[in-house]
Design a protein around this motif. Structure first.
Motif, PDB file in Angstrom:
ATOM      1  N   ASN A 278       0.941  -1.329  -0.099  1.00 44.25           N
ATOM      2  CA  ASN A 278      -0.012   0.222   0.130  1.00 44.25           C
ATOM      3  C   ASN A 278       0.899   1.423  -0.029  1.00 44.25           C
ATOM      4  OD1 ASN A 278       1.133  -0.248   2.471  1.00 44.25           O
ATOM      5  ND2 ASN A 278      -0.915  -0.153   3.721  1.00 44.25           N
ATOM      6  N   LEU A 279       1.969   1.330  -0.701  1.00 39.93           N
ATOM      7  CA  LEU A 279       3.248   2.236  -0.614  1.00 39.93           C
ATOM      8  C   LEU A 279       3.571   2.587   0.515  1.00 39.93           C
ATOM      9  CD1 LEU A 279       1.478   4.227  -3.850  1.00 39.93           C
ATOM     10  CD2 LEU A 279       3.317   2.436  -3.733  1.00 39.93           C
ATOM     11  N   MET A 280       3.417   1.668   1.890  1.00 42.28           N
ATOM     12  CA  MET A 280       3.922   2.137   2.994  1.00 42.28           C
ATOM     13  C   MET A 280       5.495   2.253   2.921  1.00 42.28           C
ATOM     14  SD  MET A 280       3.512  -0.117   6.680  1.00 42.28           S
ATOM     15  CE  MET A 280       2.972   0.836   8.049  1.00 42.28           C
ATOM     16  N   GLY A 306       8.855   7.434  11.477  1.00 47.18           N
ATOM     17  CA  GLY A 306       8.181   8.054  10.376  1.00 47.18           C
ATOM     18  C   GLY A 306       7.546   7.298   9.259  1.00 47.18           C
ATOM     19  N   THR A 307       6.018   7.711   9.251  1.00 44.19           N
ATOM     20  CA  THR A 307       5.366   6.853   8.343  1.00 44.19           C
ATOM     21  C   THR A 307       4.723   7.572   7.173  1.00 44.19           C
ATOM     22  OG1 THR A 307       4.856   5.448  10.076  1.00 44.19           O
ATOM     23  CG2 THR A 307       3.374   5.176   8.458  1.00 44.19           C
ATOM     24  N   GLN A 308       4.520   6.894   6.121  1.00 49.50           N
ATOM     25  CA  GLN A 308       3.890   7.558   4.933  1.00 49.50           C
ATOM     26  C   GLN A 308       3.219   6.358   4.262  1.00 49.50           C
ATOM     27  OE1 GLN A 308       5.775  10.220   2.569  1.00 49.50           O
ATOM     28  NE2 GLN A 308       4.067  10.420   0.967  1.00 49.50           N
ATOM     29  N   SER A 309       2.097   6.317   4.211  1.00 51.85           N
ATOM     30  CA  SER A 309       1.258   5.236   3.658  1.00 51.85           C
ATOM     31  C   SER A 309      -0.081   5.646   2.906  1.00 51.85           C
ATOM     32  CB  SER A 309       1.064   4.144   4.804  1.00 51.85           C
ATOM     33  OG  SER A 309       0.248   2.988   4.294  1.00 51.85           O
ATOM     34  N   ASN A 310      -0.294   4.808   1.822  1.00 48.78           N
ATOM     35  CA  ASN A 310      -2.008   4.681   1.160  1.00 48.78           C
ATOM     36  C   ASN A 310      -2.690   3.690   2.131  1.00 48.78           C
ATOM     37  OD1 ASN A 310      -0.847   6.793  -0.414  1.00 48.78           O
ATOM     38  ND2 ASN A 310      -0.777   5.289  -2.090  1.00 48.78           N
ATOM     39  N   GLU A 318      -4.495   8.967   2.271  1.00 50.10           N
ATOM     40  CA  GLU A 318      -3.100   8.818   2.884  1.00 50.10           C
ATOM     41  C   GLU A 318      -2.842   9.210   4.122  1.00 50.10           C
ATOM     42  OE1 GLU A 318       1.205  10.222   0.774  1.00 50.10           O
ATOM     43  OE2 GLU A 318      -0.419  11.453   0.564  1.00 50.10           O
ATOM     44  N   VAL A 319      -1.814   8.329   4.634  1.00 52.10           N
ATOM     45  CA  VAL A 319      -1.574   8.941   6.172  1.00 52.10           C
ATOM     46  C   VAL A 319       0.068   9.278   6.038  1.00 52.10           C
ATOM     47  CG1 VAL A 319      -0.932   7.820   8.272  1.00 52.10           C
ATOM     48  CG2 VAL A 319      -2.983   6.766   7.019  1.00 52.10           C
ATOM     49  N   ARG A 320       0.334  10.407   6.847  1.00 49.36           N
ATOM     50  CA  ARG A 320       1.782  10.848   6.772  1.00 49.36           C
ATOM     51  C   ARG A 320       1.956  11.306   8.095  1.00 49.36           C
ATOM     52  NH1 ARG A 320       0.294  13.468   1.910  1.00 49.36           N
ATOM     53  NH2 ARG A 320      -0.467  15.288   3.043  1.00 49.36           N
ATOM     54  N   GLU A 347       0.811  14.913  12.415  1.00 50.02           N
ATOM     55  CA  GLU A 347       0.132  13.951  11.392  1.00 50.02           C
ATOM     56  C   GLU A 347      -0.364  15.068  10.360  1.00 50.02           C
ATOM     57  OE1 GLU A 347      -3.388  10.941  10.473  1.00 50.02           O
ATOM     58  OE2 GLU A 347      -2.829  11.212  12.404  1.00 50.02           O
ATOM     59  N   ASN A 348      -0.126  14.848   9.029  1.00 51.33           N
ATOM     60  CA  ASN A 348      -0.433  15.697   7.833  1.00 51.33           C
ATOM     61  C   ASN A 348      -1.075  14.742   6.697  1.00 51.33           C
ATOM     62  OD1 ASN A 348      -1.196  17.444   6.158  1.00 51.33           O
ATOM     63  ND2 ASN A 348       0.872  18.191   5.796  1.00 51.33           N
ATOM     64  N   SER A 349      -2.533  14.306   7.086  1.00 51.54           N
ATOM     65  CA  SER A 349      -2.850  13.276   6.301  1.00 51.54           C
ATOM     66  C   SER A 349      -4.140  13.664   5.235  1.00 51.54           C
ATOM     67  CB  SER A 349      -3.536  12.183   7.159  1.00 51.54           C
ATOM     68  OG  SER A 349      -2.180  11.667   8.065  1.00 51.54           O
ATOM     69  N   ILE A 350      -4.320  12.970   4.471  1.00 51.31           N
ATOM     70  CA  ILE A 350      -5.754  13.001   3.619  1.00 51.31           C
ATOM     71  C   ILE A 350      -6.660  11.975   4.279  1.00 51.31           C
ATOM     72  CG2 ILE A 350      -6.813  12.859   1.545  1.00 51.31           C
ATOM     73  CD1 ILE A 350      -4.080  13.427   0.239  1.00 51.31           C
ATOM     74  N   PRO A 351      -7.786  12.647   5.055  1.00 52.24           N
ATOM     75  CA  PRO A 351      -8.578  11.737   5.941  1.00 52.24           C
ATOM     76  C   PRO A 351      -9.530  11.080   5.172  1.00 52.24           C
ATOM     77  CG  PRO A 351      -9.350  13.940   6.184  1.00 52.24           C
ATOM     78  CD  PRO A 351      -7.972  14.149   5.328  1.00 52.24           C
ATOM     79  N   ASP A 352     -10.210  10.072   5.741  1.00 55.21           N
ATOM     80  CA  ASP A 352     -11.262   9.208   4.971  1.00 55.21           C
ATOM     81  C   ASP A 352     -12.438   9.094   5.731  1.00 55.21           C
ATOM     82  OD1 ASP A 352     -12.614   7.413   3.450  1.00 55.21           O
ATOM     83  OD2 ASP A 352     -11.368   5.755   3.925  1.00 55.21           O
TER      84      ASP A 352
END
Length: 863
Positions: A278-280, A306-310, A318-320, A347-352
């Motif tokens: 998931n592009l983690m 540090g984490t970045q993931s779809n 996206e989770v950052r 955290e600077n994410s695109i929430p769902d």
């Protein structure tokens, strides 16, 4: 001093799980497995396994290999040195030693006896050696961490008369979880929910009651609205049942405590790299360094992640996240100890917010649909938490601990909640005549889905929550009239504030079947919904005491008084005038319990406790609840706990009943008003097991049966009865109401369970497998919708009604791990093996699906 050493050991018996690789190697030495531990044995010069005293006499020692407890007894005979064991009773019986033979100083001989066990010793004078845990090893002598780090508790977990679930760090690492939310999937009785409109972040229920405000960090409330990362966890502890006596307001169903990693006296470095389908991309580091130049017992520890993931099967989301947690400790293994720690998570994410309901059910749409705005939806949080703690052990067995905390929780969010306008809504607090439903005002369920439009409700808030808090406790162990008293006296208090600014936007609708997430965010109107400033001042004083009347009988009790004063100011917005309300609550809570121990390794208990929920519990005081007294709760619980295989396997079970009186309900005569008239009851059964045994045989499992019902309501009339409301215009008669009596709670599955098992495989591989089961849940306990497929107007009494509900599901996960060298291993995890489509987080207005199948692979390193 003895008191301090014992408490420190008990804390580390679980905290040691931070070094999970050492746990695996140590497990082989326990229970006479006949395998040699793989942990390196430090040399005498290093002092890593002992703190030797120079000049001890050299003696001829001849101790055969075998059980460590027998070897220690022989050592005492041959050297004349008394060995004091600071481990839970019966623990040493499970260890094996390679023995020692030859001429050795007394300290060198004992060091060799303990080689490979993960235990260490220190000399207490010339003729006494104290055996305890090595500071940097994970000897979880009690699999379920037979203690908690909280100063509110003086007894090991097996003797605490309450359901307590502990998720150790080695389980988190085996499952590759990265958040508190996923960690809690290992605890039965907990349900995860979607974020409310004004409160994003971890949202959960325990035993059927909301616990969003019952999350603690090292025993102090962590009330910020954010998603918590697990990078700095030693463990997560869940205490189920009311806990206001120990923790203050709230805690109807229980509390969640996050135990942070602490500096140690031994050098240790570990880290991990995870890459996912998931592009983690996730990197963690854990660095611990003794700083003896600053004084004995000084150490520094730094954790970074540090984490970045779809999110698999959820487009756009996206989770950052980034986290850093430095801490420094002074005076460890001394009577006076200091700790200073800092935790920052950003955290600077695109929430769902997932998918919309179509009346009472999920529409048939692509599970990847995203109804928000990819370029303009965001969730930005930046919590900062600074904690200082000082502890002192007096010559009498009394310890004083004082902790000061400052915390700041900024939050800036704009999230799209997808909704489908429909007329066929029937509420338990008010009736509505079914009327013609024509687009675009609303859509009947039989309408062509290609033409249905989804409303993009914008949830936007910018706020800062902050707190300054002090918690001071006195913990003692005294004997009065030959009865051991283990007591805690605690005083805590401080200030909490919240200042949310909420904004409304009007934006274009989206297609139900083919939403365009890249459509520009171009609101036709923008307005301020509210600007509120809430501040509370509170303190609590409690006394807890456990009396050990005999070896097989102990009683415990507690009382607490809470003072909670909240003040709320809402600014004038448009034609709405400014308001100022306040509320003062002074509330006692109680607890009483009896524990019977038919055997050393088991207990049977009966427990009764109370708790309370004030109107401003979550700092959300307003005009419609400021005059209301607290909700009052009580729980009765009977249970049993047993330790087997030298405390390597722990089993527990309980039956409980929790009743909430004065439950809040909406006034049917004025829906803007809230009244206290309800009674809610949850009865349930829980069982759990946790084990950490030879050959990497780990198990954590649980099952919960929860039967929650509304027992009393303002609308206690029989179903389909009417309640007259003057001036009702519908057909010249009163609207119809349905009594919520007997309705089940929202987001409470009747059956839920979890299982995770690992074991050695072939060619040095270790495998893990497990999953979760959650039965069907309702999204709301008060609102029903019409199962109605026509636009033709009909009387409401002719329309079949149903709850918004989501079906149950199973999910399965797997893990494979293999060491590459003494310091490096490879690990792969597969999440949601069957790619099950399920609703993970329900909400009355939207549904958030769980993540689809994804694989995570990476490396773990440790020195």
């Amino acid at each position: 001093m003895k008191k301090h050493v014992r408490k420190k050991h008990l804390r580390r018996s679980f905290a040691g799980s931070k070094n999970w690789l050492a746990v695996g190697t140590l497990a082989a030495t326990v229970m006479g497995a006949g395998r040699q531990a793989q942990a390196a044995v430090p040399s005498s010069a290093s002092g890593a396994a002992a703190v030797p005293t120079a000049g001890l006499p050299v003696k001829r020692i001849n101790i055969a290999a075998g059980a460590l407890d027998a070897a220690i007894a022989t050592y005492e005979q041959q050297t004349g040195v008394h060995v004091r064991i600071n481990l839970p009773q019966g623990t040493v019986e499970g260890f094996q030693t390679k023995g020692v033979s030859g001429l050795f100083a007394e300290d060198e001989a004992l060091q060799l006896l303990l080689a490979g066990t993960g235990l260490s010793f220190r000399m207490d004078g010339a003729s006494t050696a104290v055996v305890e845990l090595r500071a940097n090893d994970s000897v979880d002598v009690s699999t379920s961490a037979n203690s908690v780090s909280l100063s509110q508790f003086t007894e090991p977990l097996s003797d605490i008369p309450q359901t307590v679930n502990v998720v150790p760090q080695f389980v988190m690492q085996e499952q590759a979880v990265t958040t508190m939310r996923d960690t809690l999937r290992n605890v039965p009785g907990i349900s995860i929910a979607a974020g409310e409109g004004g409160a994003q972040g971890d949202n959960l229920t325990i035993r059927g009651f909301s616990a969003r405000n019952d999350i603690f960090l090292d025993g102090i409330r962590d009330f910020g609205s954010y998603y918590r990362d697990s990078f700095n966890y030693d463990a997560v502890e869940v205490l189920q049942g009311p806990a206001s006596v120990e923790f203050g307001r709230g805690s109807t169903g229980g509390v969640v405590n996050q135990e942070q990693k602490q500096p140690m006296l031994q050098e240790a470095i570990s880290g991990s790299l995870q890459l996912g389908t998931n592009l983690m991309r996730r990197v963690t580091a854990d660095i611990n360094e003794p700083l003896t130049a600053l004084g004995p017992g000084t150490a520094f520890r730094l954790n970074v992640a540090g984490t970045q993931s779809n999110v698999a099967e959820r487009d756009i989301t996206e989770v950052r996240r980034f986290g850093i947690a430095p801490s420094i400790a002074f005076g460890q293994n001394s009577p006076t100890r200091f700790l200073l720690s800092y935790l920052h998570e950003s955290e600077n994410s695109i929430p769902d917010y997932g998918l919309p309901y179509f009346l009472y059910k999920l529409p048939k749409v692509n599970r990847t649909n995203y109804y928000g705005f990819a370029e303009d939806n965001f969730l930005r949080t930046n919590p900062d938490i600074v904690t200082g703690r000082v502890e002192h052990d007096f010559s009498v067995p009394v310890t004083v601990r004082s902790t000061m905390r400052w915390a700041n929780y900024p939050r800036d969010v704009r999230i799209t909640e997808p909704q489908i306008a429909s007329k066929a809504v029937f509420s338990a607090i008010g009736g509505e005549q079914m009327a013609a439903c024509a687009p675009p005002a609303c859509f009947p369920i039989n309408y062509d889905p290609n033409l249905v439009r989804v409303t993009r409700n914008q949830i936007a808030a910018k706020s800062v929550e902050d707190m300054i808090w002090n918690q001071t406790s006195l913990v003692g162990r005294l004997k009065l009239a030959h009865v051991e008293n283990n007591f805690v006296v605690m005083l805590e208090g401080g200030r909490e504030r919240s200042s949310p600014l909420r904004t409304s936007y009007t934006v274009p609708t989206a297609s139900l079947l083919n939403p365009n997430p890249y459509e520009p965010f171009d609101p036709s109107s923008i307005s301020i919904r509210s600007n509120t400033h809430v501040s509370s001042t509170s303190y609590g004083l409690n006394l807890l005491d456990t009396l050990k009347l005999t070896q097989w009988l102990q009683i415990s009790g507690g009382i607490r008084f809470d003072y909670f004063n909240a003040d709320a100011l809402t600014d004038a917005v448009g034609s709405t005038p400014a308001t100022h309300v306040s509320r003062l609550d002074k509330q006692p809570t109680y607890r009483a319990a009896v524990v019977v121990k038919p055997r050393r390794n088991g207990s049977i208990y009966f427990d009764y406790g109370t708790s309370f929920n004030p109107s401003a519990e979550s700092l959300s005081l307003s005009g419609n609840n400021a005059a209301l007294p607290p909700e009052l709760n009580s729980t009765t619980e009977i249970g049993t706990k047993w330790d087997f295989l030298h405390d390597r396997l722990n089993l527990s079970g309980s039956y409980f009943a929790t009743e909430k009186q004065n439950a809040r309900e909406t006034d049917p005569n004025d829906t803007a008003n809230t009244i206290l008239v309800g009674t809610q009851l949850v009865r349930g059964v829980q069982v759990a097991a946790i084990g950490h045994m030879p050959r990497h045989f780990d198990i954590i499992a649980g099952y919960a049966f929860l039967n929650g019902r509304v027992e009393k309501s303002i609308l206690n009339a029989s179903p389909w009865s009417s309640l007259y409301v003057p001036g009702d215009p519908v057909y010249g008669q009163a609207p119809y109401f349905i009594s919520p009596k007997g309705f089940p709670f929202a987001n409470v599955p009747k059956n839920s369970g979890n299982l995770w098992v690992t074991h050695d495989l072939w060619w040095r591989f270790m495998g893990g497998f497990g999953g979760n089961y959650v039965s069907a849940r309702r999204a709301s306990s008060t609102t029903m919708v019409a199962a109605y497929d026509s636009a033709t107007p009909v009387p409401v009494t002719d329309v079949p009604l149903t709850f918004k509900a989501i079906p149950g599901y199973w999910t399965f996960n797997a893990m494979l791990r293999r060491p590459i060298s003494d310091h490096l291993d490879f690990q792969a995890n597969i999440i949601n093996l069957t790619n099950k489509f399920y609703i993970d987080q329900p909400h009355p207005n939207h549904l958030v699906p769980g993540e689809g199948i994804n694989a995570q692979m990476g490396f773990n390193v440790k020195f």
